[in-house]
Scaffold this motif. Structure first.
Motif, PDB file in Angstrom:
ATOM      1  N   THR A   1      54.773  33.884  35.326  1.00  0.00           N
ATOM      2  CA  THR A   1      53.435  34.472  35.220  1.00  0.00           C
ATOM      3  C   THR A   1      52.364  33.453  35.613  1.00  0.00           C
ATOM      4  N   VAL A   2      51.163  33.964  35.891  1.00  0.00           N
ATOM      5  CA  VAL A   2      49.999  33.089  36.059  1.00  0.00           C
ATOM      6  C   VAL A   2      49.540  32.718  34.653  1.00  0.00           C
ATOM      7  N   LYS A   3      49.459  31.428  34.378  1.00  0.00           N
ATOM      8  CA  LYS A   3      49.179  31.009  32.996  1.00  0.00           C
ATOM      9  C   LYS A   3      47.681  31.037  32.653  1.00  0.00           C
ATOM     10  N   SER A   4      46.820  30.782  33.634  1.00  0.00           N
ATOM     11  CA  SER A   4      45.390  30.720  33.338  1.00  0.00           C
ATOM     12  C   SER A   4      44.792  32.126  33.240  1.00  0.00           C
ATOM     13  N   GLU A   5      44.150  32.380  32.100  1.00  0.00           N
ATOM     14  CA  GLU A   5      43.486  33.667  31.851  1.00  0.00           C
ATOM     15  C   GLU A   5      42.433  33.935  32.927  1.00  0.00           C
ATOM     16  N   GLU A   6      41.691  32.877  33.264  1.00  0.00           N
ATOM     17  CA  GLU A   6      40.619  32.994  34.270  1.00  0.00           C
ATOM     18  C   GLU A   6      41.199  33.425  35.621  1.00  0.00           C
ATOM     19  N   ARG A   7      42.319  32.848  35.996  1.00  0.00           N
ATOM     20  CA  ARG A   7      42.933  33.206  37.295  1.00  0.00           C
ATOM     21  C   ARG A   7      43.498  34.625  37.254  1.00  0.00           C
ATOM     22  N   ARG A   8      44.051  35.009  36.105  1.00  0.00           N
ATOM     23  CA  ARG A   8      44.567  36.397  35.998  1.00  0.00           C
ATOM     24  C   ARG A   8      43.420  37.389  36.130  1.00  0.00           C
ATOM     25  N   GLN A   9      42.289  37.050  35.472  1.00  0.00           N
ATOM     26  CA  GLN A   9      41.122  37.948  35.537  1.00  0.00           C
ATOM     27  C   GLN A   9      40.563  38.018  36.951  1.00  0.00           C
ATOM     28  N   ALA A  10      40.565  36.897  37.649  1.00  0.00           N
ATOM     29  CA  ALA A  10      40.060  36.885  39.041  1.00  0.00           C
ATOM     30  C   ALA A  10      40.938  37.774  39.917  1.00  0.00           C
ATOM     31  N   ARG A  11      42.245  37.739  39.692  1.00  0.00           N
ATOM     32  CA  ARG A  11      43.149  38.620  40.458  1.00  0.00           C
ATOM     33  C   ARG A  11      42.814  40.083  40.155  1.00  0.00           C
ATOM     34  N   ALA A  12      42.655  40.375  38.847  1.00  0.00           N
ATOM     35  CA  ALA A  12      42.374  41.761  38.452  1.00  0.00           C
ATOM     36  C   ALA A  12      41.044  42.225  39.051  1.00  0.00           C
ATOM     37  N   ALA A  13      40.045  41.339  39.037  1.00  0.00           N
ATOM     38  CA  ALA A  13      38.729  41.690  39.592  1.00  0.00           C
ATOM     39  C   ALA A  13      38.819  41.980  41.093  1.00  0.00           C
ATOM     40  N   ALA A  14      39.807  41.363  41.740  1.00  0.00           N
ATOM     41  CA  ALA A  14      39.990  41.601  43.189  1.00  0.00           C
ATOM     42  C   ALA A  14      40.896  42.805  43.442  1.00  0.00           C
ATOM     43  N   GLY A  15      41.209  43.536  42.372  1.00  0.00           N
ATOM     44  CA  GLY A  15      42.005  44.755  42.510  1.00  0.00           C
ATOM     45  C   GLY A  15      43.507  44.494  42.635  1.00  0.00           C
ATOM     46  N   ARG A  16      43.928  43.278  42.255  1.00  0.00           N
ATOM     47  CA  ARG A  16      45.359  42.960  42.338  1.00  0.00           C
ATOM     48  C   ARG A  16      45.957  42.997  40.935  1.00  0.00           C
ATOM     49  N   ASP A  17      47.301  43.056  40.843  1.00  0.00           N
ATOM     50  CA  ASP A  17      47.937  42.909  39.539  1.00  0.00           C
ATOM     51  C   ASP A  17      47.607  41.510  39.001  1.00  0.00           C
ATOM     52  N   GLU A  18      47.604  41.375  37.667  1.00  0.00           N
ATOM     53  CA  GLU A  18      47.302  40.068  37.054  1.00  0.00           C
ATOM     54  C   GLU A  18      48.280  38.990  37.512  1.00  0.00           C
ATOM     55  N   ASN A  19      49.517  39.397  37.741  1.00  0.00           N
ATOM     56  CA  ASN A  19      50.554  38.461  38.188  1.00  0.00           C
ATOM     57  C   ASN A  19      51.064  38.901  39.552  1.00  0.00           C
ATOM     58  N   PRO A  20      51.501  37.933  40.381  1.00  0.00           N
ATOM     59  CA  PRO A  20      52.137  38.316  41.638  1.00  0.00           C
ATOM     60  C   PRO A  20      53.417  39.103  41.343  1.00  0.00           C
ATOM     61  N   ILE A  21      53.927  39.791  42.343  1.00  0.00           N
ATOM     62  CA  ILE A  21      55.208  40.495  42.164  1.00  0.00           C
ATOM     63  C   ILE A  21      56.274  39.430  41.914  1.00  0.00           C
ATOM     64  N   ARG A  22      57.072  39.617  40.869  1.00  0.00           N
ATOM     65  CA  ARG A  22      58.121  38.632  40.552  1.00  0.00           C
ATOM     66  C   ARG A  22      59.457  39.142  41.084  1.00  0.00           C
ATOM     67  N   ILE A  23      60.098  38.312  41.894  1.00  0.00           N
ATOM     68  CA  ILE A  23      61.296  38.744  42.622  1.00  0.00           C
ATOM     69  C   ILE A  23      62.483  37.860  42.245  1.00  0.00           C
ATOM     70  N   ILE A  24      63.625  38.504  41.982  1.00  0.00           N
ATOM     71  CA  ILE A  24      64.861  37.750  41.712  1.00  0.00           C
ATOM     72  C   ILE A  24      65.899  38.120  42.764  1.00  0.00           C
ATOM     73  N   VAL A  25      66.486  37.105  43.389  1.00  0.00           N
ATOM     74  CA  VAL A  25      67.576  37.322  44.350  1.00  0.00           C
ATOM     75  C   VAL A  25      68.879  37.264  43.553  1.00  0.00           C
TER      76      VAL A  25
END
Ligand SMILES: NC(=O)C1=CN([C@@H]2O[C@H](COP(=O)(O)OP(=O)(O)OC[C@H]3O[C@@H](n4cnc5c(N)ncnc54)[C@H](O)[C@@H]3O)[C@@H](O)[C@H]2O)C=CC1
Ligand SMILES: Nc1nc(O)c(N)c(N[C@@H]2O[C@H](COP(=O)(O)O)[C@@H](O)[C@H]2O)n1
Length: 231
Positions: free
Chosen positions: A66-90
């Motif tokens: 996950t993105v650990k910084s609350e501020e960065r998560r909020q900035a993503r959300a404000a830009a219309g993105r999910d709070e966290n990037p898509i997490r992918i497991i191979v």
């Protein structure tokens, strides 16, 4: 090799010891990065569309990615993105535990990439997890080129890989990695079976990958090296 236009821009970020190890011979996670480097990684996470690890890393470390910084998560959300990037497991055989931290921590989409050899009941269980999609690529093992093309179709243009050793090697040998960011920390881990930055079968001399050094930065008592991969 698939053209870069048909796949995301892919970069690997890893932390290695001064002797090139990712973790101990027992595959125990080691804090190689200090506070400043973990913060740099958090910023990289916040800027990417997706973060990828191999199943070996999930079974060893149980990361949340996950993105650990609350501020960065909020900035993503404000830009219309999910709070966290898509997490992918191979995960060729769909061994991801349904109680793994990527399902328990943080909001946002998850993608599990499996092969046709994965047991159907395991695929079904993973498909039922919230905000989770299972993608099939390859017959016995995940075909990384096919996977990269499918991820582009999922809208992923920038992909950050966070290891481990086997996945790093697989992606580099498939010609899928554009850039490496390797933080070299001030410690020696040792051990001939400890994972290194790139394990796998290894390249014979004529196939060894060459890199172009882009940047060198001191961070606390370690060094961040940025390389482009030459193909
Ligand atoms: N210091 C750091 O920055 C990091 C350290 N690590 C460490 O790395 C270790 C885990 O590394 P590994 O065991 O090598 O596991 P890994 O995370 O590289 O996963 C390997 C697995 O990926 C799957 N896979 C499917 N298709 C593949 C393909 N075509 N090519 C390659 N892999 C494919 C396979 O099931 C394979 O076993 C752990 O000890 C962990 O703590 C992991 C990430 C970052
Ligand atoms: N950048 C970095 N520095 C280290 O010292 C590390 N040990 C790692 N490990 C990676 O971070 C993942 C943990 O992520 P969460 O904190 O759970 O979000 C771990 O699985 C490795 O991929 N990275």
């Amino acid at each position: 090799m698939i053209p870069q236009s048909d796949r995301p821009y892919i970069f690997i970020n890893s932390a290695v010891s001064a002797d090139g190890k990712l973790s101990t011979f027992e595959r125990k996670q080691v804090k190689i990065s200090g506070k400043a480097d973990f913060d740099r990684v958090d910023e990289l996470r916040a800027e990417t569309d997706a973060i990828m690890v191999g199943i070996g890393t999930v079974l060893a470390d149980d990361p949340s990615l996950t993105v650990k910084s609350e501020e960065r998560r909020q900035a993503r959300a404000a830009a219309g993105r999910d709070e966290n990037p898509i997490r992918i497991i191979v995960d060729s055989k769909a061994r991801t535990p349904t109680d793994a931290d990527i399902f328990k921590k943080g909001k946002g989409r998850k993608i599990i990439v499996v092969s046709e050899s994965a047991p159907k009941d395991k695929i079904d269980a993973l498909s039922k997890m919230p905000e989770t999609k299972v993608i099939v690529a390859g017959s016995d093992r995940v075909n990384l080129e096919e996977m990269a093309a499918q991820l582009k179709n999922e809208g992923i243009n920038r992909l950050m890989v966070e290891g481990g050793a086997t996945l790093n090697y697989g992606l580099i040998s498939a010609g899928l990695v554009d850039e490496l960011k390797i933080f070299v920390g001030n410690l020696i881990i040792g051990g001939k079976t400890a994972p290194t930055f790139a394990d796998g079968e290894g390249f014979s001399e004529d196939l060894i990958k060459k890199l172009v050094l882009e940047d060198v930065e001191r961070i606390e008592d370690g060094v961040l090296l940025t390389w482009k991969v030459k193909y």
